[in-house]
Design a protein around this motif. Sequence first.
Motif, PDB file in Angstrom:
ATOM      1  N   SER A 314       0.947  -0.815   0.235  1.00 37.83           N
ATOM      2  CA  SER A 314       0.314  -0.061   0.165  1.00 37.83           C
ATOM      3  C   SER A 314       0.991   1.029  -0.261  1.00 37.83           C
ATOM      4  CB  SER A 314      -1.209   0.162   1.477  1.00 37.83           C
ATOM      5  OG  SER A 314      -1.098   1.016   1.000  1.00 37.83           O
ATOM      6  N   HIS A 315       1.604   1.332   1.159  1.00 36.30           N
ATOM      7  CA  HIS A 315       2.688   2.603   0.719  1.00 36.30           C
ATOM      8  C   HIS A 315       3.562   2.792  -0.048  1.00 36.30           C
ATOM      9  CE1 HIS A 315       1.201   2.551   5.404  1.00 36.30           C
ATOM     10  NE2 HIS A 315       1.166   3.255   5.346  1.00 36.30           N
ATOM     11  N   CYS A 316       4.443   1.832  -0.519  1.00 37.99           N
ATOM     12  CA  CYS A 316       4.656   1.929  -1.869  1.00 37.99           C
ATOM     13  C   CYS A 316       4.329   2.274  -3.027  1.00 37.99           C
ATOM     14  CB  CYS A 316       6.090   0.310  -1.929  1.00 37.99           C
ATOM     15  SG  CYS A 316       7.334   0.481  -1.044  1.00 37.99           S
ATOM     16  N   GLY A 317       2.876   1.634  -3.336  1.00 40.94           N
ATOM     17  CA  GLY A 317       2.317   1.803  -3.443  1.00 40.94           C
ATOM     18  C   GLY A 317       1.564   3.289  -4.593  1.00 40.94           C
ATOM     19  N   LEU A 318       1.549   4.293  -2.789  1.00 41.51           N
ATOM     20  CA  LEU A 318       1.725   5.425  -2.941  1.00 41.51           C
ATOM     21  C   LEU A 318       2.719   6.394  -3.855  1.00 41.51           C
ATOM     22  CD1 LEU A 318      -1.209   7.140  -2.261  1.00 41.51           C
ATOM     23  CD2 LEU A 318       0.551   7.597   0.485  1.00 41.51           C
ATOM     24  N   VAL A 319       3.512   5.792  -3.263  1.00 39.86           N
ATOM     25  CA  VAL A 319       5.147   6.382  -4.303  1.00 39.86           C
ATOM     26  C   VAL A 319       4.960   6.525  -4.953  1.00 39.86           C
ATOM     27  CG1 VAL A 319       7.885   5.698  -3.918  1.00 39.86           C
ATOM     28  CG2 VAL A 319       6.353   5.949  -2.182  1.00 39.86           C
ATOM     29  N   LEU A 320       4.555   5.126  -6.141  1.00 41.71           N
ATOM     30  CA  LEU A 320       4.013   4.999  -7.861  1.00 41.71           C
ATOM     31  C   LEU A 320       4.008   5.904  -8.417  1.00 41.71           C
ATOM     32  CD1 LEU A 320       5.534   1.427  -8.278  1.00 41.71           C
ATOM     33  CD2 LEU A 320       7.055   3.317  -8.044  1.00 41.71           C
ATOM     34  N   PHE A 321       1.996   5.950  -7.304  1.00 43.32           N
ATOM     35  CA  PHE A 321       1.176   6.779  -6.832  1.00 43.32           C
ATOM     36  C   PHE A 321       1.872   8.557  -7.630  1.00 43.32           C
ATOM     37  CE2 PHE A 321      -2.201   9.515  -6.135  1.00 43.32           C
ATOM     38  CZ  PHE A 321      -3.154   9.767  -7.072  1.00 43.32           C
ATOM     39  N   ALA A 322       2.101   9.213  -6.657  1.00 45.74           N
ATOM     40  CA  ALA A 322       2.444  10.134  -6.408  1.00 45.74           C
ATOM     41  C   ALA A 322       3.498  10.309  -7.096  1.00 45.74           C
ATOM     42  CB  ALA A 322       3.376  10.791  -4.969  1.00 45.74           C
ATOM     43  N   ILE A 323       4.685   9.699  -7.887  1.00 48.13           N
ATOM     44  CA  ILE A 323       5.417   9.483  -8.986  1.00 48.13           C
ATOM     45  C   ILE A 323       4.975  10.170 -10.535  1.00 48.13           C
ATOM     46  CG2 ILE A 323       7.134   8.162 -10.335  1.00 48.13           C
ATOM     47  CD1 ILE A 323       8.505   7.175  -7.929  1.00 48.13           C
ATOM     48  N   LEU A 324       3.465   9.352 -11.069  1.00 46.15           N
ATOM     49  CA  LEU A 324       2.806   9.411 -11.823  1.00 46.15           C
ATOM     50  C   LEU A 324       2.936  10.436 -12.167  1.00 46.15           C
ATOM     51  CD1 LEU A 324       1.859   5.742 -12.082  1.00 46.15           C
ATOM     52  CD2 LEU A 324       3.395   6.855 -13.727  1.00 46.15           C
ATOM     53  N   MET A 325       2.263  11.164 -11.394  1.00 43.16           N
ATOM     54  CA  MET A 325       1.161  12.916 -10.407  1.00 43.16           C
ATOM     55  C   MET A 325       2.181  13.588 -11.739  1.00 43.16           C
ATOM     56  SD  MET A 325      -1.520  12.965 -10.161  1.00 43.16           S
ATOM     57  CE  MET A 325      -2.627  11.473  -9.213  1.00 43.16           C
TER      58      MET A 325
END
Lengths: 500, 640, 106
Positions: A314-325
Amino acid sequence: MDILSLFVVIPVLTVFAIMFAKNLEQTRWISATGMLIQLGLAAFLVFSYLHERNLGNTAQWLFTYDIVWFSSLNIHYTVGVDGISVAMIALTSIVVFAGIFASWEMKYLSREFFISLILLASGVFGFFISLDLFTMFLFYEVAVIPMYLLIGIWGSGPKEYSAMKLTLMLMGGSALIMVGLLGIYFNSDPTGAMNFTFNLNEIAERGIPIEAQRFFFPMTFLGFGVLGALFPFHTWSPDGHASAPTAVSMLHAGVLMKLGGYGAFRVAIYLMPQAAHEQAWIFIILTAVSVVYGAFGAVVQKDLKYINAYSSVSHCGLVLFAILMMNQTALNGAVIQMISHGLMTALFFALIGMIYGRTHTRLINEMGGLMKIIPFLGVVYVIAGLASLGLPGLSGFVAEMTIFVGAYQHPDTFHRVVTIMATTSIVVTAVYILRVVGILLLGPVRNEHHLHLSDAVWWERLSTLTLLVSIAAIGIAPLWLSDMINFSLKPIVERIVAIL
Amino acid sequence: MTNYSYTLLIPLIPLAIFLITGLAGHKFKPIVSGLTGTMGLTIAAFLSYTTAIRYFFIDGPANGMYPQIKAVSTVWLRFTDTLHIDLGILIDPISVMMLVVVTTVSLMAHIYSLGYMKGERGFARFYSFLSLFSFSMLGLVLATNIFQMYIFWELVGVSSFLLIGFYYEKPSAVAASKKAFIVTRFADLGFLIGILMLSFTTNTFDFITLTSTSGPIIAAPAGAAFVGISVVSWALILVFIGGAGKSAMFPLHIWLPDAMEGPTPVSALIHAATMVVAGVYLVARLFPAYALAAPDALHVVAWVGGFSSLFAAVIAITQIDIKRVLAFSTMSQIGYMMMALGVSGYGDHEGLGYMASMFHLFTHAMFKALLFLGAGSIIHAVHSNNMTDMGGLRKYLPITHITFLIACLTIAGIPPLSGFWSKDEILAAALHHNPALFAIGIGVAGLTAFYMFRLYYNVFWGQERHYHHTPHESPLVMTIPLMFLAFAAVFSGFLPFSHLVTSDLKTFETHTDLAVAIPSVLIALVGIGVATVMYRKPNSLPDRVSSSIKGLYTASFRKFWIDEVYQFVTKKIIFSGVSRPIAWFDRHVIDDTMNAVGWLVVTTSERIKGFQSGQVQQYAAVFVSSVVLLVLVFVYLFSN
Amino acid sequence: MMTQGIPLYYFLIISTLMFFIGIFGFLTRRNLITMLMSIELVLNSVNINFVAFNSYLFPHRMQGQFFSLIVIAVAAAEAAVAIAIIINIYRNFRSIETDKVNEMKY
């Protein structure tokens, strides 16, 4: 010798020194000394980096050093750091230092264990300092491969299966990365003069043709995404972490998974922004699914390590999510989240290892009321949990809020709606953290054999407190870190904006 | 103009005490922690009173308007050039009022706990948590921007979690703390999304900018709409959901009754006087935005408040745990405050509801803290929370009895006690804007008087029970706070609130409206009268009444089954309906796909490994025949 | 020269026959020594080709004949190594039948 190469050299020297160690006592002290030096060096790097910036040095990369390694293919050994890599190096040295103390009692083949562990660390450091894609990939492999031995030999449970699964999936990711990097290399000269390069900056300046980007961006992003536990390539994480010994889980979740996020940002987004912009929506959906899915998955797990592994998804998903923004605030949040999650999850795995070492079980239903018996570990566990669910004053809050605010500033409605979906994870996180705390630590003591457990000893306290203090320091005074990262993100984001 | 930067000390003193007692508390005798905490809070309270006197009476309004002063402000985290979280101190009428409320009640709880918690395991821990709470709550009320408020909002949430679960070996306390945290966390999600939406539309977190009449929300409301309601309204409704969670508004109220598992001083401080009114404070903080830019959102506030108030009052009638009666009473009174905000307009006399809400917040904090501390004193004497274990206690607990009676009369709204004045203003505002809500308000006033006196008679009159040992009055450290708060409950109604706390920071005149005051007092007297008839002397009337309205009685006693609904949602939907399938899907679909890939490779290699027989001649035969085959192929390909 | 009267294809026929006899022996005999002998046949068939082509196509050059000499030398060395291996195999397996020596599988 430049200062950055020391980060690779010191672990290697430590490894050589360990080879001459006679017993566990010597092995662990040599390891601890080596990693203490490394920690000091990292602190020195942070200070000298900030000092350079204060003097007004606005170069994108500091402390650069470059030698030709293989001239006919134009492969260099190029190192250099910006604020992001400095932060990651600091994280790595803290986690490795804590990891050494968490495996203080590793009696079985201790020399070989510490050698593999430190070798892995040297790969990670090498990855973070490299500016040449080839060297970067080399260090990446150095970091990933010892994992097989570490889990396969010193693990527990179905360790061969887990080790094999983890290694194969990560190797699959590596293969994609390899193809992606070669694709970048052979498209790195738009003039057609066949003057190819692996150098990160030169490639960024020259630009890659959009057709090539469309093909190689998803490969590179997915390749690094596998290591960053991107849904649906995350299943190595629960099994791998559950079987790995404590220090390996710490290092793997704390640092190695960050290689995925860091690589996805440095290589995929930075070098191929147009394709990233075009294809981001697919990956944004995948990462948002990771965030929520991981959190829900953690709610019903029974094994402490599984809970934490899903929480990492979940938390690492948030990292990739933010990178894609791909905007400055979100990217800043992504870096802070990498650091924050690295520290938090390392702390969690350290604590789980220590609790397991006492109770010989990781199933939460077999334990209960431990707070009364082992108050130190209990309190630290609660604080780690609160950090994980994003309590202000601890690092998780800073990271998550930066990501959410950044992502919500995206002008596109689609991105904002997905951001709202991702924010729901904060509730689910609270549910699974409090569930564990409630069953494991609070309530009456459920198992009478646990009544006489002893609380943490000095090396355990040292290991956990190192991490805890770092978490609190970031949570209480985040501005210097955030500003340091922001300064380095500015030219990158400006370049991306200019290209788009 | 006074320099208010010294107010920084008010939150920092409890923080310092939290750190000291939290880290080193176990090294000293427990009482040291208690006394340090109490001393610190005394200083903080003194500073708050000084600030209030200076702000309201020495400096007073400048040009007819109370100034909003940022006493301290420093950037804590920077998102973009315009969006950054500042930590600072905002001095304005409501924050100063809240400073007084928080430090007063907190100080009383600190003093009271010296007696109440004496000899408990974890005495030092209790005091360090109390300090943490005081710090967080003070940070919340002094917040200069909405994100700072969110930060401290979460911190009060966690302090509440820690204090509810103070008896962490008791499963019910653990469950209650978990429930409180998760329910409020769910509401906070709304708050967070509201903040994100507001920050996207306005590009600022700052309260002064957000509520300024020339600010980005009010002067230029964004045109974009969703389902016919503007984005700003949506954002403010979401923010209100956050407030509703903290303030236990229907349907997010379910954590509050369970939160009574915590020690009683905690209930008095957190779950009666301070933290639970944070939602009201939040709406009041953003009030100009609600009133001028999002009237739809304000309607939601009004109706949620009014409904919660009635709903809770009905439940309070049948509860037998005295703390739960008080908890539902708290919910009902906060509903009143929300309703008052909801029916208020902006500016001058239009803003009566706003003023009344803040007024009621203030008086309620005093009398409800008094009720809880009184209840604590009763529990301390008889070692039970249950009304059925009590009766005839007036002889044994004289001070508690008198102060409790004062509190009951105050909450019932009997003049000239403080509750009367504030409730009267609320009803006047409601009558002016929304007669339906006025009717609810009057009804609730009657119910309140009834259930409070039901409680009072059951505890202090009625049949005397068999006690294990003779109940005795609590020690002086516990009765002094009672007396102090009783004093406040009696006289705080005479504060000229319309000259102090108003919606547009200007002062205005109020006068008692007899058309409102007379019915509200009458219905309160009716409520008291009915309670006297039913409960003063033991008789069979209550049983006959309850059996004649069996269905309603059960519904109220079971709290309208809202808990069961939540139980269903969490257990059946979240756990069994979402999480378990996801975990199963992960194990058996995604993971098995990965395993299937591995299986495919292994099987393929099993199939083809027969070629590797170890027979040299077989290899040679394959080799030779392949060469021959290749030769033929090449001859065919290249011969023409 | 002496070979002047004999047409080239006579040599080619004999070398082809030798080559396939060698291959046949290599594939069918189980005895390692016989297999070695078969390989020698194959090598020598190549030698005949080399020499024959050399004298028919480039009668004034010697490369073909030198190649044959090298092949013979290599074949000798190879035979020495092979026999050494065969002796070792015999010591380990008490047999030089190839179907008994099939440890190197899977």
